[in-house]
Design an enzyme around this catalytic site. Structure first.
Site, PDB file in Angstrom:
ATOM      1  N   LYS A 199       0.864  -1.175   0.000  1.00  0.00           N
ATOM      2  CA  LYS A 199       0.000   0.000   0.000  1.00  0.00           C
ATOM      3  C   LYS A 199       0.904   1.229   0.000  1.00  0.00           C
ATOM      4  O   LYS A 199       1.429   1.639   1.027  1.00  0.00           O
ATOM      5  CB  LYS A 199      -0.905   0.001   1.235  1.00  0.00           C
ATOM      6  N   GLU A 274       9.405   1.985  11.293  1.00  0.00           N
ATOM      7  CA  GLU A 274      10.396   3.055  11.302  1.00  0.00           C
ATOM      8  C   GLU A 274       9.622   4.354  11.233  1.00  0.00           C
ATOM      9  O   GLU A 274       8.953   4.639  10.232  1.00  0.00           O
ATOM     10  CB  GLU A 274      11.355   2.895  10.122  1.00  0.00           C
ATOM     11  N   CYS A 308      13.652  11.015   7.143  1.00  0.00           N
ATOM     12  CA  CYS A 308      13.478  10.693   8.558  1.00  0.00           C
ATOM     13  C   CYS A 308      14.762  10.880   9.349  1.00  0.00           C
ATOM     14  O   CYS A 308      14.729  11.200  10.533  1.00  0.00           O
ATOM     15  CB  CYS A 308      12.967   9.261   8.703  1.00  0.00           C
ATOM     16  N   GLU A 406       9.051  17.087  14.741  1.00  0.00           N
ATOM     17  CA  GLU A 406       9.531  16.794  13.393  1.00  0.00           C
ATOM     18  C   GLU A 406       8.820  17.683  12.381  1.00  0.00           C
ATOM     19  O   GLU A 406       7.592  17.704  12.308  1.00  0.00           O
ATOM     20  CB  GLU A 406       9.289  15.322  13.048  1.00  0.00           C
TER      21      GLU A 406
END
Length: 516
Positions: A199, A274, A308, A406
């Protein structure tokens, strides 16, 4: 409908506002289920835009629970048939190497489409395509070389480990460097013998559609790879909750990961996640300042800052702080922001207007929390598209939102520290723990600080250069589990202990004695 994989040579835009449209661009993207391209059962679609114009260039089938169920059932049939799961490792490795060959042969076309879909600079997208090929080649080698443990009890027993693929794996991938990160999950899961349902992120479904022709031409059996497009709350949720998905591998935002974790717990699915990061780059006064500048600039502004492991918090020792900030800001102002298809571009367009507005929101917050020394808004020569000048805030306190949260864009916070203890305290003063970077010429201190940073990965005097054999993953709010090398094969495999008796076994004879 899939995109042709014939390589084309991207034209170099002369006008930074020019919209480069690749030849042969599809107008509709379908699911790929049981070896067939399909629309959604209910006919639902969603629009897909490019980040330079923010105009829809295609529609994509919007997967719902029925589409996910069809894909999982197809994957389960392929797995149960043994057509792939029971193939010898060498036979699977041959297919994986053919996949790698096809990716490498089409890297120019792949990069062009990835750049169009994501806004990544074309030179960086090309590197991602090449890395995707290497992922398949790496795991082809690994499954052939893999050994398992055996334990001998002299004269009594031999015990050995029988490794088996787990079953159907659900793979949910993000929109930053999507093709490469899809390969990161597809290569080890398929290498292990699993069947998969992918997906991809709804912002960037284009490059995922390329796997259809690549896998088909490479000879991957029907049903081993299945693709369902759709938004996370619908297709992703259905994939996580499906009874027959044994594993979920997810890369994405932390709060989404927490939701997936909760939903997977009901059926005790295997999980590898992650998640987000807010990684520190610690620069001591004795560091090679030129190398540290190069690395920390690249570490947060490459891939448009949408990575990331970005070193988005730079902690600099007080005695060199002013010089570092001045030089860093000057370099940031000189970064080339422009059309992603122009090979001169260093920062392209952010992936989607929703994400762009979110990043701009953080920039406005940052103006109240730190000292703006570079960027802070849209470049004047780019009135259309999701463009943001590389943005640098100095004197950022650890309590600031731009220090703690973030942002996932070309925005960096620089903060001074006094000594080693202060640096470690600041480095660990966030909820995330994905990566860390340490710059010093004192290697004893470098090792000491690296081991004190709460992160799954730390680089010493380097930016993010990773060996595929090493573990990848984070701690705290940055993830659950590690992949990379044999750890990836362990995740997609069950390790069954088989105990074989070599001699007589003394067993208590319950019920054998006469009770009368």
């Amino acid at each position: 409908m899939t995109t042709p994989t014939t390589p084309t040579t991207p034209t170099t835009p002369t006008d930074p506002t020019e919209r480069h449209v690749p030849q042969g661009l599809p107008t509709h993207l379908q699911h790929f289920i049981d070896g067939e391209l399909r629309d959604s059962v209910d006919g639902a679609t969603f629009g897909v835009l490019d980040p330079v114009s923010n105009e829809d260039y295609a529609t994509a089938a919007a997967g719902q629970a029925a589409d996910v169920d069809a894909a999982v059932q197809a994957a389960q049939r392929a797995f149960d048939s043994g057509v792939w799961a029971e193939k010898p490792a060498r036979a699977r490795a041959r297919v994986l190497n053919r996949i790698a060959d096809l990716v490498e042969a089409s890297d120019t076309r792949l990069a062009e489409l990835e750049t169009f879909d994501t806004g990544l600079p074309i030179t960086q997208a090309l590197g991602q395509a090449q890395r995707a090929a290497e992922n398949f080649r790496f795991f082809a080698d690994l499954i052939v070389a893999q050994t398992d443990d055996a334990y001998k009890v002299p004269g009594k027993q031999i015990n050995y480990v029988n490794r088996k693929p787990v079953g159907v794996a659900g793979l949910i991938t993000p929109w930053n460097t999507p093709f490469m990160l899809e390969s990161w999950k597809l290569a080890p899961s398929i290498a292990s013998g699993c069947s998969v349902v992918l997906k991809p992120a709804e912002f960037t479904p284009l490059s995922a559609s390329l796997w259809v022709d690549i896998f088909t031409e490479a000879g991957l059996p029907k049903g081993v790879f299945n693709l369902v497009n759709g938004i996370g709350e619908e297709a992703g949720d259905a994939l996580v909750k499906h009874l027959r998905t044994r594993l979920i591998s997810f890369t994405g935002e932390t709060t989404t990961g927490q939701l997936i974790f909760r939903n997977s717990a009901t059926h005790l699915k295997g999980m590898s996640m992650e998640l987000g990061g807010k990684s520190p780059a610690v620069v001591f006064a004795d560091a090679d300042l030129e190398a540290a500048l190069d690395s920390t600039l690249f570490g947060v502004f490459s891939l448009n800052g949408e990575r990331c492991t970005a070193g988005s918090r730079i902690l600099v020792q007080r005695s060199i702080y002013d010089e570092f900030v001045e030089r860093y800001a000057a370099r940031a102002k000189n970064i080339v922001v422009g059309n992603p298809h122009d090979p001169r571009t260093e920062v392209g367009a952010l992936v989607h207007p929703e994400h762009y507005e979110r990043v701009l929101g953080y920039v406005e917050v940052g103006k109240t929390e730190g000292r703006l020394v570079a960027g802070g808004g849209r470049p004047e020569n780019l009135p259309v598209g999701n463009y943001l000048a590389p943005t640098v805030f100095a004197d950022v306190p650890s309590t600031a939102r731009i220090f703690q949260e973030e942002i996932f864009g070309p925005v960096v916070a620089i903060t001074p520290f006094e000594d080693e203890a202060d640096a470690v305290r600041l480095a660990n003063d966030v909820k995330y723990g994905l990566a860390g970077y340490v710059w010093t010429s004192d290697l004893t201190r470098g090792h000491r600080v690296a081991q004190s940073i709460e992160a799954g990965m730390v680089w010493l005097n380097s930016h993010n250069v990773r060996d595929l054999r090493s573990p990848f993953g984070g701690v705290k709010a940055s993830g659950l589990g590690h992949e990379g090398g044999y750890r990836s094969l362990d995740f997609y495999s069950e390790q069954q202990a088989v105990h074989v008796t070599l001699g007589d076994v003394h067993t208590a004879r319950f019920g054998a004695h006469d009770t009368h």
